[in-house]
Structure formats: C-alpha cells, structure tokens
Design a protein around this motif. Structure first.
Motif, PDB file in Angstrom:
ATOM      1  N   ALA A 136      71.673  31.591  48.163  1.00  0.00           N
ATOM      2  CA  ALA A 136      71.415  32.544  47.057  1.00  0.00           C
ATOM      3  C   ALA A 136      71.904  32.131  45.858  1.00  0.00           C
ATOM      4  O   ALA A 136      71.467  32.531  44.715  1.00  0.00           O
ATOM      5  N   ASN A 137      72.845  31.061  45.613  1.00  0.00           N
ATOM      6  CA  ASN A 137      73.505  30.710  44.368  1.00  0.00           C
ATOM      7  C   ASN A 137      72.719  29.405  44.128  1.00  0.00           C
ATOM      8  O   ASN A 137      73.398  28.301  44.659  1.00  0.00           O
ATOM      9  N   PRO A 138      71.959  29.053  43.098  1.00  0.00           N
ATOM     10  CA  PRO A 138      71.323  27.790  42.935  1.00  0.00           C
ATOM     11  C   PRO A 138      72.357  26.919  42.463  1.00  0.00           C
ATOM     12  O   PRO A 138      71.875  25.732  42.120  1.00  0.00           O
ATOM     13  N   GLU A 139      73.541  27.269  41.919  1.00  0.00           N
ATOM     14  CA  GLU A 139      74.367  26.106  41.396  1.00  0.00           C
ATOM     15  C   GLU A 139      75.165  25.535  42.417  1.00  0.00           C
ATOM     16  O   GLU A 139      75.778  24.405  42.166  1.00  0.00           O
ATOM     17  N   LEU A 140      75.203  25.978  43.792  1.00  0.00           N
ATOM     18  CA  LEU A 140      75.911  25.337  44.740  1.00  0.00           C
ATOM     19  C   LEU A 140      75.151  24.039  45.429  1.00  0.00           C
ATOM     20  O   LEU A 140      73.799  24.095  45.424  1.00  0.00           O
ATOM     21  N   LEU A 141      75.908  22.866  45.731  1.00  0.00           N
ATOM     22  CA  LEU A 141      75.213  21.820  46.292  1.00  0.00           C
ATOM     23  C   LEU A 141      75.834  21.445  47.640  1.00  0.00           C
ATOM     24  O   LEU A 141      76.989  22.000  47.994  1.00  0.00           O
ATOM     25  N   VAL A 142      75.023  20.813  48.604  1.00  0.00           N
ATOM     26  CA  VAL A 142      75.298  20.678  49.790  1.00  0.00           C
ATOM     27  C   VAL A 142      75.424  19.000  50.155  1.00  0.00           C
ATOM     28  O   VAL A 142      74.285  18.429  49.459  1.00  0.00           O
ATOM     29  N   SER A 143      76.208  18.594  50.801  1.00  0.00           N
ATOM     30  CA  SER A 143      76.168  16.791  51.161  1.00  0.00           C
ATOM     31  C   SER A 143      75.102  16.787  52.363  1.00  0.00           C
ATOM     32  O   SER A 143      75.210  17.961  53.172  1.00  0.00           O
ATOM     33  N   ALA A 144      74.495  15.603  52.642  1.00  0.00           N
ATOM     34  CA  ALA A 144      73.762  15.422  53.729  1.00  0.00           C
ATOM     35  C   ALA A 144      73.774  14.026  53.953  1.00  0.00           C
ATOM     36  O   ALA A 144      73.891  13.045  53.430  1.00  0.00           O
ATOM     37  N   GLN A 145      73.748  13.553  55.339  1.00  0.00           N
ATOM     38  CA  GLN A 145      73.554  12.168  55.764  1.00  0.00           C
ATOM     39  C   GLN A 145      72.209  12.161  56.441  1.00  0.00           C
ATOM     40  O   GLN A 145      72.147  12.446  57.542  1.00  0.00           O
ATOM     41  N   PRO A 146      71.460  11.499  55.490  1.00  0.00           N
ATOM     42  CA  PRO A 146      69.875  11.386  56.240  1.00  0.00           C
ATOM     43  C   PRO A 146      70.056  10.734  57.620  1.00  0.00           C
ATOM     44  O   PRO A 146      70.685   9.791  57.920  1.00  0.00           O
ATOM     45  N   GLY A 147      69.093  11.194  58.250  1.00  0.00           N
ATOM     46  CA  GLY A 147      68.793  10.869  59.690  1.00  0.00           C
ATOM     47  C   GLY A 147      69.830  11.474  60.893  1.00  0.00           C
ATOM     48  O   GLY A 147      69.593  11.311  62.001  1.00  0.00           O
ATOM     49  N   THR A 148      70.773  12.327  60.510  1.00  0.00           N
ATOM     50  CA  THR A 148      71.542  12.725  61.344  1.00  0.00           C
ATOM     51  C   THR A 148      71.013  14.269  61.806  1.00  0.00           C
ATOM     52  O   THR A 148      71.671  15.264  61.630  1.00  0.00           O
ATOM     53  N   SER A 149      69.871  14.265  62.468  1.00  0.00           N
ATOM     54  CA  SER A 149      69.262  15.595  62.958  1.00  0.00           C
ATOM     55  C   SER A 149      70.121  15.942  64.244  1.00  0.00           C
ATOM     56  O   SER A 149      70.612  15.339  65.117  1.00  0.00           O
ATOM     57  N   PRO A 150      70.305  17.205  64.216  1.00  0.00           N
ATOM     58  CA  PRO A 150      69.825  18.399  63.651  1.00  0.00           C
ATOM     59  C   PRO A 150      70.550  18.843  62.307  1.00  0.00           C
ATOM     60  O   PRO A 150      70.353  19.840  61.537  1.00  0.00           O
ATOM     61  N   PHE A 151      71.584  18.023  61.995  1.00  0.00           N
ATOM     62  CA  PHE A 151      72.586  18.433  60.919  1.00  0.00           C
ATOM     63  C   PHE A 151      71.861  18.229  59.583  1.00  0.00           C
ATOM     64  O   PHE A 151      71.952  19.157  58.821  1.00  0.00           O
ATOM     65  N   TYR A 152      71.034  16.955  59.509  1.00  0.00           N
ATOM     66  CA  TYR A 152      70.328  16.996  58.348  1.00  0.00           C
ATOM     67  C   TYR A 152      69.291  18.067  58.103  1.00  0.00           C
ATOM     68  O   TYR A 152      68.990  18.542  56.939  1.00  0.00           O
ATOM     69  N   ALA A 153      68.536  18.118  58.887  1.00  0.00           N
ATOM     70  CA  ALA A 153      67.639  19.328  59.164  1.00  0.00           C
ATOM     71  C   ALA A 153      68.179  20.686  58.714  1.00  0.00           C
ATOM     72  O   ALA A 153      67.417  21.513  57.903  1.00  0.00           O
ATOM     73  N   ALA A 154      69.231  20.780  59.165  1.00  0.00           N
ATOM     74  CA  ALA A 154      69.994  22.235  58.957  1.00  0.00           C
ATOM     75  C   ALA A 154      70.285  22.451  57.646  1.00  0.00           C
ATOM     76  O   ALA A 154      70.293  23.515  56.986  1.00  0.00           O
ATOM     77  N   VAL A 155      70.735  21.437  56.715  1.00  0.00           N
ATOM     78  CA  VAL A 155      70.931  21.350  55.241  1.00  0.00           C
ATOM     79  C   VAL A 155      69.746  21.824  54.637  1.00  0.00           C
ATOM     80  O   VAL A 155      70.011  22.838  53.931  1.00  0.00           O
ATOM     81  N   TYR A 156      68.733  21.463  54.724  1.00  0.00           N
ATOM     82  CA  TYR A 156      67.452  21.980  54.099  1.00  0.00           C
ATOM     83  C   TYR A 156      66.837  23.172  54.754  1.00  0.00           C
ATOM     84  O   TYR A 156      66.323  23.953  53.993  1.00  0.00           O
ATOM     85  N   GLU A 157      67.009  23.336  55.782  1.00  0.00           N
ATOM     86  CA  GLU A 157      66.602  24.801  56.131  1.00  0.00           C
ATOM     87  C   GLU A 157      67.380  25.967  55.877  1.00  0.00           C
ATOM     88  O   GLU A 157      66.910  26.896  55.820  1.00  0.00           O
ATOM     89  N   ILE A 158      68.666  25.676  55.371  1.00  0.00           N
ATOM     90  CA  ILE A 158      69.353  26.969  55.075  1.00  0.00           C
ATOM     91  C   ILE A 158      68.781  27.101  53.282  1.00  0.00           C
ATOM     92  O   ILE A 158      69.528  28.009  52.726  1.00  0.00           O
TER      93      ILE A 158
END
Length: 261
Positions: A136-158
């Motif tokens: 809900a807060n557009p100023e917040l950023l999240v790190s991601a490591q491409p290819g590490t499904s399901p973790f990477y998928a969860a990053v953009y799903e949230i």
C-alpha cells in the motif's frame, strides 16, 4: 544460532519414513557436487573462509553411508540448474525448492527439509507490518533475486503481479539484497526460514521478521535427468531421517550454531 520456539516452528522436518535397509555400496564413486556457498546455515563460508553448513554435513554423512567420494565445485544460483541439467555436475545443493517446472530440467531427490518464506525488514521498521501494508505504500522497495521461485514470484505477487514493477530492485545474489536492506537502499527482502532466522539472530536487533509466513516449500538435491544417483541418495536420506541424524543436524545448525561468530 539460538532460535526462539516460534522461530523453530518455521523449520518443519518432514515425517521420517521407515529406516532404509541395505544401503547400496557405490564403491568409492566420485560424485561432483556443485553449490553456491551463499545460503547460511545450509552452506556458506565461515570467518576463516572454510565452506561449512547443514548441507555439507548431510552430504558427508551420505557419502559415508553410500561409500562415495565427494568433490565440490562452486557456481552462481542462476547457473546451477542449467549446469546440472547439462551434466556438468552430478548433484546440486543450495536449498533448492522442489518445483514441477524445475523437474522438466533436472531430477530431484526426495525432500530433506521443509521451510517457510518470511519477510525480513530492518529492526526499526514501523511503516508496514505485513505484505498488504507494504504494497500500500508506493515509496517502499523490495529486493529480489531473479530465478529463485517461489521467492521471486512472491515478491511481485505482493505488489501488482508485474515482474518489472520499479519497486522491485534486482540483485544477483541474496547476500547483495540483504546488504541493500541493511543500508536502507531497499525496505524488504524475502527468504526462507532457514536463512532468515539466522540472519536476524546474527544482526543483534538490526533485522527482524514481520507478518505471517507467505508460503512453504520443500528442499531437495538436484541431478541430471535419469541420474542413477537419485535412488541411492534417497535411500540415504530416508535412513538419516529414521535414525535421528537429520534431527541432530537441525540441532547443530539451527539451534546451537551462532551466525557471525
């Protein structure tokens, strides 16, 4: 590291099957194992530079039970599954989630561990307390490591489901993303409970876990398709679950070992 009772619940070992009988003797066969050495406490470099961790101890025990000689190689996470799939290595280990799409490229062992996905933030974080308030807060950023499904998928799903959302800051390694979190360059990173609890404990209050677990996953070793090592490794895993060896490894690495010392 010293985990709380609640943290220990984040690491749930699978039910042990009956003790595997008559483990095969592979006659000293050399098995080339590739790992990343970037996933404490499963496998990492300690302060002296030695490669150590849960998976190293487990593999040493498997080697003893099956009479194999293990040779270790190192590669990045992104390169690991393709390299094993192509037969460059006999076995890969780095807390690899068992996923159907990965089974198209490599064979998996039976699960040796189950873990949960957790949200890690700085210790003084008060702007959000769960995935919904983060999104809900557009100023917040999240790190991601491409290819590490399901973790990477969860990053953009949230967020909004868009993998290219500019709020997702991509890093080649989990460690780089975690350092960005500590430095204030991002506000959230995701990890499974095995690594998350270790980093939080070692941070002396610098990091904390928020919200409910987002998902659970099973870990397995990977092999080239059709590998004749799968059945012997599975037999060794079954015997280690049944005789308490897996429990002893959990006690050593998730309870007694103190990250950063």
């Amino acid at each position: 590291m010293k985990l709380t009772a609640a943290a220990l619940l984040g690491l749930t070992m699978l039910a042990a099957p009956a003790l595997a009988q008559d483990l095969p003797d592979l006659g000293g066969k050399e098995v080339v194992v590739v790992t990343e050495n970037a996933y404490p406490p499963l496998q990492f470099l300690d302060k002296s530079g030695a490669a150590v961790g849960w998976e190293y101890d487990a593999m040493a025990e498997i080697a003893k039970r099956l009479n194999i000689t293990v040779k270790y190689e190192n590669t990045s996470w992104d390169a690991m599954i393709p390299a094993v799939s192509e037969g460059q290595y006999d076995l890969g280990m780095t807390g690899i989630t068992i996923k159907d799409e990965r089974k198209e490229k490599v064979d998996f062992s039976d699960p040796y561990m189950r873990s949960e996905m957790l949200m890690i933030v700085r210790g003084d974080e008060e702007r959000f307390t769960d995935a919904a308030s983060f999104a809900a807060n557009p100023e917040l950023l999240v790190s991601a490591q491409p290819g590490t499904s399901p973790f990477y998928a969860a990053v953009y799903e949230i967020l909004d489901g868009n993998e290219e959302n500019p709020r997702i800051i991509k890093f080649e390694t989990f460690g780089a993303g975690l350092e960005a979190l500590k430095a204030g360059d991002v506000d959230l990173t995701l990890s499974d409970s095995t690594a998350a609890n270790g980093y939080v404990t070692a941070s002396n209050g610098g990091l904390k876990i928020i919200g409910a677990p987002l998902a659970s996953e099973d870990f397995g070793f990977i092999f080239p398709k059709g590998s004749d090592l799968v059945a012997p490794i599975n037999a060794a895993i079954a015997s280690m679950k049944a005789d308490g060896t897996m429990d002893a490894l959990n006690q050593k690495w998730f309870v007694e070992y103190k990250m950063g010392e």
